[in-house]
Design a protein around this motif. Structure first.
Motif, mmCIF file in Angstrom:
data_model
loop_
_atom_site.group_PDB
_atom_site.id
_atom_site.type_symbol
_atom_site.label_atom_id
_atom_site.label_comp_id
_atom_site.label_asym_id
_atom_site.label_seq_id
_atom_site.Cartn_x
_atom_site.Cartn_y
_atom_site.Cartn_z
ATOM 1 N N TYR A 169 0.826 -1.209 0.000
ATOM 2 C CA TYR A 169 0.000 0.000 0.000
ATOM 3 C C TYR A 169 0.860 1.259 0.000
ATOM 4 C CZ TYR A 169 -4.061 -2.969 0.746
ATOM 5 O OH TYR A 169 -5.034 -3.913 0.606
ATOM 6 N N LEU B 272 1.983 1.764 -3.500
ATOM 7 C CA LEU B 272 0.889 2.249 -4.341
ATOM 8 C C LEU B 272 0.647 3.749 -4.143
ATOM 9 C CD1 LEU B 272 -1.681 -0.675 -4.035
ATOM 10 C CD2 LEU B 272 -0.409 0.008 -6.078
ATOM 11 N N PRO C 82 -2.015 7.991 -7.163
ATOM 12 C CA PRO C 82 -3.348 7.479 -7.495
ATOM 13 C C PRO C 82 -4.377 8.616 -7.512
ATOM 14 C CG PRO C 82 -2.818 7.028 -5.203
ATOM 15 C CD PRO C 82 -1.586 7.609 -5.823
ATOM 16 N N SER C 83 -5.522 8.347 -8.099
ATOM 17 C CA SER C 83 -6.606 9.334 -8.086
ATOM 18 C C SER C 83 -7.077 9.525 -6.642
ATOM 19 C CB SER C 83 -7.771 8.846 -8.957
ATOM 20 O OG SER C 83 -8.398 7.735 -8.336
ATOM 21 N N VAL D 16 -9.992 9.000 -5.292
ATOM 22 C CA VAL D 16 -10.776 7.853 -4.820
ATOM 23 C C VAL D 16 -9.853 6.683 -4.496
ATOM 24 C CG1 VAL D 16 -12.528 6.154 -5.479
ATOM 25 C CG2 VAL D 16 -12.834 8.558 -6.074
ATOM 26 N N GLU D 17 -8.893 6.433 -5.377
ATOM 27 C CA GLU D 17 -7.928 5.353 -5.134
ATOM 28 C C GLU D 17 -7.096 5.635 -3.883
ATOM 29 O OE1 GLU D 17 -7.019 3.825 -9.676
ATOM 30 O OE2 GLU D 17 -6.007 5.625 -8.918
ATOM 31 N N ARG D 18 -6.672 6.891 -3.728
ATOM 32 C CA ARG D 18 -5.867 7.263 -2.558
ATOM 33 C C ARG D 18 -6.655 7.031 -1.267
ATOM 34 N NH1 ARG D 18 -1.450 9.692 -1.166
ATOM 35 N NH2 ARG D 18 -0.856 10.168 -3.291
ATOM 36 N N GLN D 19 -7.916 7.411 -1.250
ATOM 37 C CA GLN D 19 -8.747 7.199 -0.061
ATOM 38 C C GLN D 19 -8.849 5.716 0.277
ATOM 39 O OE1 GLN D 19 -12.469 9.069 -0.966
ATOM 40 N NE2 GLN D 19 -11.711 11.133 -0.521
ATOM 41 N N PHE D 20 -9.078 4.901 -0.748
ATOM 42 C CA PHE D 20 -9.180 3.460 -0.526
ATOM 43 C C PHE D 20 -7.866 2.906 0.011
ATOM 44 C CE2 PHE D 20 -8.355 -0.843 -2.009
ATOM 45 C CZ PHE D 20 -9.423 -1.518 -1.429
ATOM 46 N N ILE D 21 -6.746 3.285 -0.606
ATOM 47 C CA ILE D 21 -5.435 2.771 -0.204
ATOM 48 C C ILE D 21 -5.111 3.213 1.221
ATOM 49 C CG2 ILE D 21 -2.959 2.872 -0.661
ATOM 50 C CD1 ILE D 21 -3.737 3.198 -3.677
#
Length: 69
Positions: A19, A22, A27-28, A30-35
């Motif tokens: 993570y 990543l 990352p976008s 949304v991707e950053r929030q998820f990661i």
């Protein structure tokens, strides 16, 4: 039992490293929030498992950190 715990610790550490890598790839949002959410979950799981597996060493390590602040 100890072998299983060590394998789980290793898996959590690997996930945390993945993570972190990543997050370096821009990352976008949304991707950053998820990661970031998954990274926080993995770190919490690792700390919990570490405390279960090595209770004395964990409490001593935390005690040392608290006295330094």
């Amino acid at each position: 039992m100890l072998d299983e715990s060590l394998a789980r610790i290793r898996a959590h550490r690997n996930n945390i490293h993945r993570y972190r890598r990543l997050l370096k790839l821009n990352p976008s949002d949304v991707e950053r929030q998820f990661i970031e959410r998954r990274l926080t979950e993995e770190q919490a799981a690792l700390e919990s498992l570490w405390a279960e597996t090595f209770p004395l060493a964990f409490s001593l390590r935390n005690g040392a950190d608290m006295s330094a602040s």
